[in-house]
Design a protein around this motif. Structure first.
Motif: not given
Length: 606
Positions: A307-334
């Motif tokens: 919805q935010r991209l639509e309001r800006l008339a933009l589209g995504a080409r690359w996405l990144r999902l960052v997950l923050y674990r409870a033990d202070g580490t993290r992982c990424e999904v692209r």
């Protein structure tokens, strides 16, 4: 207005070591980390038990052992400390997209517009400090309008009941005034010189003219130099003869740091990695352990991002999902898209395939979906209704198929052809990852290399001859490049009486099988690309005898049984000429037998 958070970890090397190996830093037993320095081993970090006995950083190990013989020592690991601090700075992305390490014991965060997600700045610092303390780290933090002010408040600010300080918006000047001058990130020499001049607090510098500070610096440096010189020569009264230069530079450095802390001058900060164009963040008080719950929350975030991209008339080409674990580490999904997209359901489908393999550890208590790369995307018509029959857009459907395949096989596992500016068949296209080719590539505009028409290079109009057909002598049509090119042009053996036919051989042997030609179309000449030899010098001259750089006459033929092939003959090969002097192309042609007709099969015609 910008708002920054500075996190100071005063015991970072020891806390990291204790977190990795609890027995290495036992409680109550003085411990220090040492490294090679001038004059031997020096202390780089001391715990509170050692500091209580008067030990400090920078002290030699021999002096420390003289004061405290029971001191435990261990080699410092600065590289491991730096890597772990960088990982911690990445984890702090839940509190601000732009962040990075600060020195060897701190992290800065640009928390502009983020505090309301946690219930205010105090709640954000409470959450940040509480989590870091839960990891076993000693921590102090501060919130301010500038990163320099937050740095000084975190290290020198005081609070009666908590280990964090907040400078209200617009009151940075008042918050910094009582702090010592060391809070301005000065060198030790500059801070010592300011104290010698009686300037011990930052507030004392506010109304001091720059010229006056420079004169004081010069006079103080001259007096100190004179005292050192007199001490070396055993005489007194040598003051004033030493150099006083450098006062202007020192004054400029001190006032520059002051201007950065007060926001009068930009404080250049480079974030850890390129910041995304747009991001949606979520945090949860109870960690998410179930994959279904996590997928549902990420789905809502993708819809919000779309919805935010639509309001800006933009589209995504690359996405990144960052997950923050409870033990202070993290992982990424692209995930990437072959065409710009802002459909939240499609974005979720791309992330969901890889999210299933993500390790959630002890639970996920924060996540960020980031649009790393975006493109302009106007409104599009998804379907057209004519005569009551809906017709879906095949381009978008193909793009989504490519996205799904790339998500499963990897971005390098799905490729597409794109055109290259060359009329040599083997050079006219190349394979690139489909996600990088995009909608604007020449392959997607023209339909791929199979639709490139070969024009006659030097042969004029030419003729088309159908062997054994009444259509002989009619003007030829431009030969079309086949959809399938062989990986390597394969030579054929011309047999029979008509070995030197002006269009095509009447009979030839290919792959140990004899073929009789019944129809032929052509020729269409392709001349060598002479400009490729420019700048090669002797290398271009050495390529004169390379068969892949000769002019070629291409024909399409049909043989008995219905097979159709795309063949060419090297021009001038019978007379021993090899064509223009060009660097070898990617097509390495084998040399035919002496005196034979230089015919090759290059592709299959449907």
């Amino acid at each position: 207005m910008k708002r920054f958070v500075s996190v100071w970890l005063p015991d970072w090397p020891l806390d990291r070591l204790r977190r990795r190996e609890p027995s290495a830093v036992p409680a109550g037993r003085p411990t220090a980390l040492v490294a090679a320095g001038r004059g031997g081993l020096v202390l780089t970090a001391v715990d509170r038990a050692a500091a209580a006995h008067g030990l400090r950083r920078g002290q030699t190990l021999a002096d420390a052992r003289a004061i405290l013989p029971t001191l435990r020592s261990r080699a410092a690991e600065p590289e491991a400390d730096a890597r772990a601090l960088a990982a911690l700075a990445a984890w702090c992305g839940r509190y601000g997209i732009e962040r990075n390490v600060e020195g060897s014991d701190g992290v800065w965060i640009d928390a502009t517009g983020v505090a309301h997600l946690f219930g205010g700045e105090a709640a954000l610092l409470r959450d940040l400090v509480g989590r870091l303390q839960g990891f076993g780290l000693s921590v102090r933090a501060a919130f301010a309008d500038t990163s320099g002010a937050a740095h000084g408040l975190a290290r020198y600010g005081t609070s009666a009941d908590r280990c964090w300080v907040i400078a209200p918006q617009g009151l940075t000047r008042e918050a910094l005034a009582p702090l010592p001058v060391e809070a301005l990130r000065l060198t030790e020499d500059s801070a010592r010189l300011l104290r010698r001049l009686g300037l011990k607090r930052i507030g004392a510098l506010y109304d001091l003219p720059r010229d006056s500070l420079a004169r004081r610096f010069s006079a103080s440096r001259s007096a100190a130099h004179g005292r050192r010189r007199a001490g070396r020569q055993g005489v007194s009264g040598a003051g004033g003869n030493g150099p006083g230069g450098g006062g202007d530079d020192l004054a400029a450095a001190v006032l520059g740091r002051l201007d950065e802390a007060l926001g009068r001058r930009a404080d250049p900060r480079r974030p850890q990695g390129a910041p995304p164009f747009l991001a949606v963040a979520r945090s949860w008080p109870d960690p998410l352990i179930s994959h279904e719950c996590l997928l549902g929350e990420v789905g809502d975030m993708c819809l919000d991002l779309g919805q935010r991209l639509e309001r800006l008339a933009l589209g995504a080409r690359w996405l990144r999902l960052v997950l923050y674990r409870a033990d202070g580490t993290r992982c990424e999904v692209r995930a990437g898209t072959s065409l710009a997209s802002r459909d939240g359901r499609h974005l979720l489908a791309l992330l969901a395939g890889r999210l299933a393999d993500a390790d959630v550890g002890h639970g996920i208590d924060g996540a960020v979906v980031e649009a790393v790369e975006v493109e302009a995307m106007g409104g599009g018509q998804e379907r057209f209704v004519a005569s009551g029959l809906p017709a879906e857009g095949s381009g978008e459907a193909l793009a989504r198929l490519i996205d799904r395949l790339a998500g499963r096989l990897g971005s390098a596992g799905v490729c597409r052809f794109v055109e290259v500016e060359s009329h040599c068949p083997e050079l006219a296209s190349r394979l690139v990852p489909a996600l990088k080719a995009g909608a604007g590539s020449s392959a997607s505009r023209s339909g791929g290399p199979g639709r490139v028409a070969l024009q006659a290079g030097v042969s004029g109009t030419g003729t088309s001859r159908a062997l054994g057909s009444p259509n002989a002598g009619q003007p030829r049509r431009a030969a079309i490049m086949p959809l399938l090119l062989l990986a390597r042009a394969e030579p054929v053996e011309v047999v029979g009486a008509d070995r030197c036919a002006d269009v095509a051989p009447a009979r030839f042997i290919w792959r140990r099988r004899t073929y009789d030609v019944v129809r032929a179309e052509g020729p269409a000449r392709i001349a060598p690309e002479w400009w490729r030899a420019i700048g090669y010098g002797e290398a271009g001259e050495a390529a004169r005898h390379d068969l892949s750089t000769s002019a070629r006459d291409y024909v399409r033929i049909e043989v008995e049984g219905g097979g159709r092939y795309w063949m060419f003959r090297l021009v001038g090969s019978r007379s021993g000429e090899a064509g223009a002097a060009l660097p070898p192309s990617s097509l390495a042609l084998p040399k035919p037998a002496e005196g034979g007709e230089c015919w090759f099969v290059h592709g299959l015609v449907p």
